[in-house]
Design a protein around this motif. Structure first.
Motif, PDB file in Angstrom:
ATOM      1  N   GLY B  48       0.805  -1.221   0.000  1.00  0.00           N
ATOM      2  CA  GLY B  48       0.000   0.000   0.000  1.00  0.00           C
ATOM      3  C   GLY B  48       0.835   1.266   0.000  1.00  0.00           C
ATOM      4  O   GLY B  48       1.959   1.274  -0.500  1.00  0.00           O
ATOM      5  N   TYR B 362      -3.594   2.145   6.964  1.00  0.00           N
ATOM      6  CA  TYR B 362      -3.749   1.020   6.049  1.00  0.00           C
ATOM      7  C   TYR B 362      -5.198   0.563   5.989  1.00  0.00           C
ATOM      8  O   TYR B 362      -5.920   0.627   6.988  1.00  0.00           O
ATOM      9  CB  TYR B 362      -2.880  -0.153   6.511  1.00  0.00           C
ATOM     10  CG  TYR B 362      -1.412   0.089   6.327  1.00  0.00           C
ATOM     11  CD1 TYR B 362      -0.861   0.109   5.055  1.00  0.00           C
ATOM     12  CD2 TYR B 362      -0.578   0.271   7.411  1.00  0.00           C
ATOM     13  CE1 TYR B 362       0.486   0.329   4.884  1.00  0.00           C
ATOM     14  CE2 TYR B 362       0.768   0.489   7.253  1.00  0.00           C
ATOM     15  CZ  TYR B 362       1.298   0.513   5.975  1.00  0.00           C
ATOM     16  OH  TYR B 362       2.626   0.729   5.793  1.00  0.00           O
ATOM     17  N   THR B 363      -5.634   0.061   4.835  1.00  0.00           N
ATOM     18  CA  THR B 363      -6.967  -0.518   4.703  1.00  0.00           C
ATOM     19  C   THR B 363      -6.929  -1.954   5.207  1.00  0.00           C
ATOM     20  O   THR B 363      -5.858  -2.486   5.525  1.00  0.00           O
ATOM     21  CB  THR B 363      -7.411  -0.542   3.234  1.00  0.00           C
ATOM     22  OG1 THR B 363      -6.492  -1.374   2.528  1.00  0.00           O
ATOM     23  CG2 THR B 363      -7.411   0.845   2.618  1.00  0.00           C
ATOM     24  N   GLU B 364      -8.110  -2.580   5.230  1.00  0.00           N
ATOM     25  CA  GLU B 364      -8.176  -3.953   5.739  1.00  0.00           C
ATOM     26  C   GLU B 364      -7.327  -4.896   4.896  1.00  0.00           C
ATOM     27  O   GLU B 364      -6.574  -5.718   5.407  1.00  0.00           O
ATOM     28  CB  GLU B 364      -9.635  -4.423   5.763  1.00  0.00           C
ATOM     29  CG  GLU B 364      -9.745  -5.828   6.314  1.00  0.00           C
ATOM     30  CD  GLU B 364     -11.154  -6.363   6.320  1.00  0.00           C
ATOM     31  OE1 GLU B 364     -12.084  -5.570   6.126  1.00  0.00           O
ATOM     32  OE2 GLU B 364     -11.294  -7.576   6.522  1.00  0.00           O
ATOM     33  N   LYS B 365      -7.435  -4.711   3.571  1.00  0.00           N
ATOM     34  CA  LYS B 365      -6.719  -5.610   2.664  1.00  0.00           C
ATOM     35  C   LYS B 365      -5.201  -5.477   2.861  1.00  0.00           C
ATOM     36  O   LYS B 365      -4.458  -6.467   2.868  1.00  0.00           O
ATOM     37  CB  LYS B 365      -7.087  -5.240   1.227  1.00  0.00           C
ATOM     38  CG  LYS B 365      -7.155  -6.437   0.303  1.00  0.00           C
ATOM     39  CD  LYS B 365      -7.678  -5.997  -1.050  1.00  0.00           C
ATOM     40  CE  LYS B 365      -6.881  -6.670  -2.140  1.00  0.00           C
ATOM     41  NZ  LYS B 365      -7.002  -5.970  -3.426  1.00  0.00           N
ATOM     42  N   GLU B 366      -4.775  -4.216   3.030  1.00  0.00           N
ATOM     43  CA  GLU B 366      -3.340  -3.983   3.186  1.00  0.00           C
ATOM     44  C   GLU B 366      -2.837  -4.545   4.512  1.00  0.00           C
ATOM     45  O   GLU B 366      -1.767  -5.152   4.570  1.00  0.00           O
ATOM     46  CB  GLU B 366      -3.053  -2.476   3.106  1.00  0.00           C
ATOM     47  CG  GLU B 366      -3.163  -1.935   1.695  1.00  0.00           C
ATOM     48  CD  GLU B 366      -3.338  -0.425   1.648  1.00  0.00           C
ATOM     49  OE1 GLU B 366      -3.369   0.106   0.544  1.00  0.00           O
ATOM     50  OE2 GLU B 366      -3.458   0.195   2.724  1.00  0.00           O
ATOM     51  N   THR B 367      -3.638  -4.348   5.566  1.00  0.00           N
ATOM     52  CA  THR B 367      -3.248  -4.887   6.878  1.00  0.00           C
ATOM     53  C   THR B 367      -3.064  -6.399   6.775  1.00  0.00           C
ATOM     54  O   THR B 367      -2.091  -6.967   7.285  1.00  0.00           O
ATOM     55  CB  THR B 367      -4.335  -4.567   7.917  1.00  0.00           C
ATOM     56  OG1 THR B 367      -4.652  -3.188   7.837  1.00  0.00           O
ATOM     57  CG2 THR B 367      -3.883  -4.915   9.310  1.00  0.00           C
ATOM     58  N   LEU B 395      -6.880  -4.040  12.810  1.00  0.00           N
ATOM     59  CA  LEU B 395      -7.660  -2.860  12.452  1.00  0.00           C
ATOM     60  C   LEU B 395      -8.231  -2.183  13.692  1.00  0.00           C
ATOM     61  O   LEU B 395      -8.292  -0.958  13.762  1.00  0.00           O
ATOM     62  CB  LEU B 395      -8.805  -3.254  11.514  1.00  0.00           C
ATOM     63  CG  LEU B 395      -8.409  -3.522  10.067  1.00  0.00           C
ATOM     64  CD1 LEU B 395      -9.589  -4.032   9.286  1.00  0.00           C
ATOM     65  CD2 LEU B 395      -7.854  -2.245   9.436  1.00  0.00           C
TER      66      LEU B 395
END
Lengths: 203, 464
Positions: B48, B362-367, B395
């Motif tokens: 990300g 960070y977004t969920e996908k990136e986390t 998150l």
């Protein structure tokens, strides 16, 4: 003349003379930051030590490099910050002049005399010691001749071997003999700093 | 019987050099950009932060060019959004020859040295000078290498190394540091090596041709070389990079060279610095040396005070100044040493000189992706459900806390002899270790039973 430029260089340098321990010690500081130190025996006037020290490009003080004479440094002390050092059983190469000859001694060489061969490489201005058993090899120049730009003659070179020591002699040419005589006369005229503790002003 | 076997088993000798420790950013291998400087979604350990990485890539190009001096960059963002990771990524992609100096803002506050001196030293550590120097090297084929451990088990090791050329052979005594690096390089009989006498650096040139008939298993990259000729010791010109700070130290006193090793450099006079600057520019004009501007990275830059910032303002104007990268996680806050508020705790005149890169949460996908990379780095296998649970934790609490749970959950899993971390393992460590918000919650609830609670209460009474 080339020899003259060396003499001029010596004359222009800052000299300090000190008599100590039965030796006449002379320190030269040249204009380019190089330093030379010599020690003469008071009785025989023979040159016992001549060493050089130069500053590295970055300005760090280098170690003394021996041209004539032996350096006395204990192995342990050197190993501490040198990481690697030649073993004491290896051949030791040093120069020790007499009045009439340049002379080199290589100690710890136990092989018979037939093993060694000496030659002169006039292009690289160096003498070469070779051994047929491939145990020892040394290339060395004669800085005195280089400084006066005199040719190397293979006929002047002789060697003997005794007591595990290889002794190599090179007969000094006439020019060198007169030059050394003059220099010594000048040095003797110079006043010595008498007390042994006087600081040698270098900077 | 089996127990006896285990008892008599010789303990495995571990090679110290092979253990690599895993740090917080050891998964970062670069910025993860393609040739057109477009960021890839997941590459070289980076996930990300596409815009910030692209910006960092442009800065990197500027550093590599080396023409622009004294630019400053600020990476600003919330905690745990990859500010240090971006700086590490830049450091990794610069290569070994460009100096990269990292320090935290609090490091410059020392009693032995003034703040500005510490900053000047850091600045000069980040400028490299490539210069040719003559050094003495030993080059030869290894005949024999012998290392003796002392019989008592303690004390320094002693060693001997026999080297030869086609003409001669010499035995060397080895110091303990040299023994270490010889065994690190795995030097053995038949190798042709060079040793830099001053620094002790060993370079393997290859294996000697005379050993070519040995039917040893060898890697494809093993090279065969001739045994060197002539004398073992040679003088050679080598090009190496030293920092301006190192030159300063060498010249600052007569035994300055040794001070480099002891680390006791003290303050360096400004006259010495000026002299060195003049000398270096002279070398550069003569073509003897080349200047490599590097990077100075100051983390937690809000820890610097007003005086430091005004010093930085001036220092950045020098043409011998590196690219300065700073990072902070503060918003509008007090500038240290004053009563003024300013964005990031940095005065406005300083901010005006900065290129600011912002990082975003960070977004969920990136986390999820970052957690996966960290699991690989820490060698922990995660089941699909556990991964989802951990992402949720990341998150809701923080990414750092979730990363902490990876290795602890891995240990719990190993203790119950499982191969893959399950949701139960995550639950277990989640209940064992509090995160920041649960810890604060706990504090609020049980504040009364903690020590020194009465005095604090009394204080609060008087203030009202």
């Amino acid at each position: 003349m080339a020899a003259q430029s060396w003499v001029d260089l010596l004359k222009s340098s800052r000299k300090t003379v000190l008599v100590h321990d039965g030796k006449r010690k002379v320190h030269y500081l040249f204009s380019d930051g190089k330093e030379m130190a010599e020690e003469y025996d008071m009785k025989t006037d023979e040159l016992a030590v001549r060493k050089w020290r130069t500053k590295s490009k970055l300005g760090a003080q280098g170690p003394w490099e021996m041209e004539v004479g032996e350096s006395f440094l204990s192995t342990e002390a050197v190993l501490e910050h040198q990481l690697i050092k030649e073993n004491c059983s290896n051949p030791v190469f040093m120069r020790k002049d007499t009045k009439t000859c340049f002379q080199w001694r290589v100690r710890n060489l136990p092989y018979p005399k037939e093993v060694y061969s000496l030659s002169v490489d006039p292009e690289e201005r160096s003498c070469i010691i070779r051994t047929t058993n491939k145990k020892y090899y040394k290339k060395f120049g004669i800085p005195d001749l280089d400084r006066c730009q005199l040719p190397l003659e293979s006929s002047a070179l002789t060697f003997t071997h005794a007591n595990n020591t290889l002794i190599i002699s090179y007969k000094k040419p006439k020019e060198i003999l007169t030059l050394e005589e003059d220099l010594l006369k000048n040095l003797k005229k110079m006043k010595s700093v008498n007390d042994g503790d006087a600081d040698c002003k270098t900077q | 019987m089996a127990a006896q076997m285990a008892a008599t088993k010789v303990p495995e000798v571990r090679d110290i050099t092979r253990i690599e420790r895993i740090g917080a950013h050891s998964h970062i291998r670069g910025l993860g950009l393609d040739d057109a400087l477009e960021p890839r979604q997941v590459s070289q350990g980076m996930v990300g932060q596409l815009a910030s990485r692209r910006a960092a890539g442009l800065i990197l190009e500027m550093i590599k060019d080396g023409h622009i001096a004294g630019r400053a960059v600020l990476i600003a963002g919330q905690p745990g959004t990859g500010k240090t990771a971006i700086a590490m990524g830049i450091a990794q992609s610069l290569g070994t020859d460009t100096p990269f100096t990292a320090l935290a803002g609090s490091e410059i506050f020392s009693l032995e040295m003034s703040k500005t001196e510490a900053l000047s030293q850091a600045f000069r550590k980040a400028i490299g000078v490539r210069i040719k120097e003559e050094t003495e090297i030993i080059e030869g084929e290894v005949v024999e290498i012998q290392i003796d451990r002392p019989a008592t088990g303690t004390g320094a090791k002693v060693g001997k190394l026999t080297l030869k050329t086609t003409e001669m052979e010499t035995i060397y005594d080895l110091g303990s540091k040299m023994i270490e690096s010889l065994s690190k390089e795995r030097v053995q009989a038949g190798d042709v090596i060079t040793i830099d006498k001053a620094t002790g650096k060993i370079t393997k040139l290859g294996r000697s041709f005379t050993r070519a008939r040995d039917y040893d298993a060898m890697g494809a990259q093993t090279q065969f070389v001739q045994c060197p000729e002539g004398e073992l010791q040679k003088r050679k010109e080598v090009v190496h990079t030293v920092s301006l700070h190192e030159i300063d130290v060498i010249n600052s006193r007569t035994q300055g060279f040794l001070a480099l090793f002891s680390g006791d450099t003290g303050e360096i006079k400004s006259e010495v610095r000026e002299q060195i600057n003049a000398k270096v520019s002279e070398w550069r004009e003569e073509g003897k040396a080349e200047i490599i501007p590097g990077v100075l990275f100051i983390d937690e830059v809000h820890m610097l005070d007003m005086e430091c910032f005004s010093f930085l303002n001036r220092a950045l104007e020098s043409d011998l100044s590196p690219v300065l990268i700073m990072a902070t996680n503060r918003g509008i806050t007090r500038i240290r040493g004053t009563n003024y508020q300013s964005p990031h705790g940095i005065p406005i005149d300083m901010l005006d000189r900065l290129l600011i890169i912002a990082t975003s949460p960070y977004t969920e996908k990136e986390t999820r992706q970052i957690l996966k990379i960290r699991c690989e780095e820490e060698d922990v296998e995660l089941s699909e459900e556990a991964h989802t649970v951990l992402t949720r934790i990341g998150l809701e609490t923080s990414l750092r806390y979730a990363i902490q749970l990876i290795s602890t959950a891995g240990l719990v899993c190993r203790k119950r002899r499982g191969t893959e971390v399950q949701v139960e393992d995550i639950k277990r460590v989640y209940s064992l270790f509090l995160d920041e918000s649960r810890s604060s919650q706990y504090m609020k609830e049980y504040q009364d039973s903690f020590l020194f609670n009465e005095t604090q209460g009394a204080q609060m009474d008087t203030s009202q």
